[in-house]
Design a protein around this motif. Structure first.
Motif, mmCIF file in Angstrom:
data_model
loop_
_atom_site.group_PDB
_atom_site.id
_atom_site.type_symbol
_atom_site.label_atom_id
_atom_site.label_comp_id
_atom_site.label_asym_id
_atom_site.label_seq_id
_atom_site.Cartn_x
_atom_site.Cartn_y
_atom_site.Cartn_z
ATOM 1 N N PHE A 282 89.976 116.129 -19.125
ATOM 2 C CA PHE A 282 90.243 115.119 -20.309
ATOM 3 C C PHE A 282 91.567 115.466 -20.884
ATOM 4 C CE2 PHE A 282 90.212 113.493 -24.383
ATOM 5 C CZ PHE A 282 89.506 112.366 -24.344
ATOM 6 N N GLY A 283 92.419 114.758 -20.410
ATOM 7 C CA GLY A 283 93.875 114.530 -20.844
ATOM 8 C C GLY A 283 94.312 113.488 -22.190
ATOM 9 N N ILE A 284 95.062 114.058 -22.909
ATOM 10 C CA ILE A 284 95.650 113.375 -23.819
ATOM 11 C C ILE A 284 97.066 113.457 -23.978
ATOM 12 C CG2 ILE A 284 93.980 113.301 -25.350
ATOM 13 C CD1 ILE A 284 95.237 115.377 -27.093
ATOM 14 N N LEU A 285 97.977 112.441 -24.517
ATOM 15 C CA LEU A 285 99.448 112.685 -24.777
ATOM 16 C C LEU A 285 99.592 112.928 -25.970
ATOM 17 C CD1 LEU A 285 100.860 109.621 -22.539
ATOM 18 C CD2 LEU A 285 100.164 111.783 -21.834
ATOM 19 N N VAL A 286 100.535 113.996 -26.095
ATOM 20 C CA VAL A 286 101.020 114.545 -27.553
ATOM 21 C C VAL A 286 102.403 114.545 -27.507
ATOM 22 C CG1 VAL A 286 98.810 115.380 -28.207
ATOM 23 C CG2 VAL A 286 100.359 116.876 -26.951
#
Length: 361
Positions: A282-286
């Motif tokens: 589960f990847g998010i962009l920060v």
């Protein structure tokens, strides 16, 4: 500290059975390519609705043998994504062929199918899509292109075991597909492991021959020691019985994150209902991604990044890099942060992750 990955939940539930199987294997004196490997191959092929399975020692080995069995050789070109683990292009390079990179789509983070056709040349032998983080590529369009140009599709499904596209399992429609059973994968061994699936008898026979120093040690050609060990096969057989439950739990964790994290729409992958994401990652962009990685212990959460590079920009393939052709890959690789996701992650732990991230974001 909340780990990025932990398999202790499954092990605790199955400890006595796992140790019993290991004891039997040790007493049998057959440690590789024995009855457990054969049984796993049968079960894995059946689960994925394919005729043939060849179990090997890693997902990278699976890719290497799949390419060789399809006749990929020096001078050929294989089209693949510019954002993945290095095993995908490395396996192409092992054959002497050249990986041709295509930028990712800004929504799915998978290979941009609209840009594949412009990369096809007379040297193109195959297309190797990679299902990043567990979200499948648009395989319908990829197969259309492959048919139009008479190309082989070698589907790297290592991150997508349990994923669906129009209710079709990853790897089901391609000439050959490969899988990794690295411990963090949805179906992970306690060590290394991989597999090749195909409906093509010739590809199957070729993979069998290449896996184990040639059939009956005849040494008719260069071949490899890519055998799966019996202990890995025994564990995978047991895990396969439980895999649907495990994937459902991953999806539930992802849904909780998406519902409760204060993220903008373009900070996570976006996909239509025809896709079922199995959430290997589960990847998010920060912003300031490296700050999260550096301060994991301080935050009490083990963050990872899959992947903090795009492939044409690593040293091995630098000569292929022109950043203007890989803008999406460059952007995602600099910002992507992977959150803890695995069966057994508690509601309390998920809540802690969400609260801490919302504070930091």
């Amino acid at each position: 500290m909340i780990k990025h990955f932990s398999d202790i939940f499954f092990y605790k539930k199955n400890r006595s059975n796992i140790l019993s199987e290991i004891d039997k294997i040790i007493k049998s004196d057959t440690y590789t390519n024995g009855k457990y490997v054969q049984k796993f191959e049968e079960r894995f092929a059946e689960y994925n609705q394919k005729k043939y399975c060849v179990a090997v020692n890693s997902g990278t080995s699976a890719l290497h043998l799949a390419l060789l069995s399809c006749g990929v050789k020096k001078g050929d070109e294989v089209i693949t994504t510019s954002l993945s683990f290095v095993a995908s292009p490395f396996s192409i390079s092992y054959t002497g062929a050249k990986p041709i990179f295509v930028d990712i789509d800004s929504k799915s983070w998978n290979i941009n199918v609209k840009k594949i056709e412009e990369k096809i040349t007379k040297k193109t032998k195959a297309i190797m899509p990679v299902h990043l983080h567990g979200l499948m590529c648009d395989m319908k369009e990829i197969h259309k292109l492959a048919k139009k140009y008479n190309l082989i599709v070698i589907e790297d499904a290592s991150q997508a075991f349990g994923s669906l596209y129009n209710n079709t399992k990853a790897g089901n429609k391609s000439d050959v597909s490969t899988y990794s059973f690295f411990p963090t994968k949805n179906l992970g061994a306690y060590g290394e492991g991989g597999a090749i699936l195909t409906n093509n008898l010739n590809i199957y026979k070729k993979c069998l021959e290449l896996r184990n120093w040639g059939i009956n040690f005849k040494f008719n050609q260069l071949s490899f020691n890519y055998r799966m060990v019996e202990i890995s096969a025994a564990i995978l057989i047991r895990k396969l019985r439980w895999i649907n439950e495990g994937i459902e739990e991953r999806i539930n964790i992802a849904d909780y994150y998406k519902k409760n994290l204060n993220l903008s729409e373009d900070s996570i992958t976006r996909f239509e209902k025809k896709f079922t994401h199995s959430y290997h990652i589960f990847g998010i962009l920060v912003k300031n991604r490296d700050k999260y990685l550096k301060n994991s212990k301080k935050y009490g959460i083990e963050f990872r990044s899959h992947y903090p590079y795009y492939l044409p920009n690593i040293k091995v393939y630098k000569k292929y890099n022109n950043i203007k052709y890989f803008l999406n890959s460059n952007r995602v690789s600099k910002k992507v942060l992977s959150l803890p996701i695995y069966p057994g992650l508690t509601k309390q732990e998920m809540k802690f992750v969400v609260n801490k991230l919302n504070q930091l974001i």
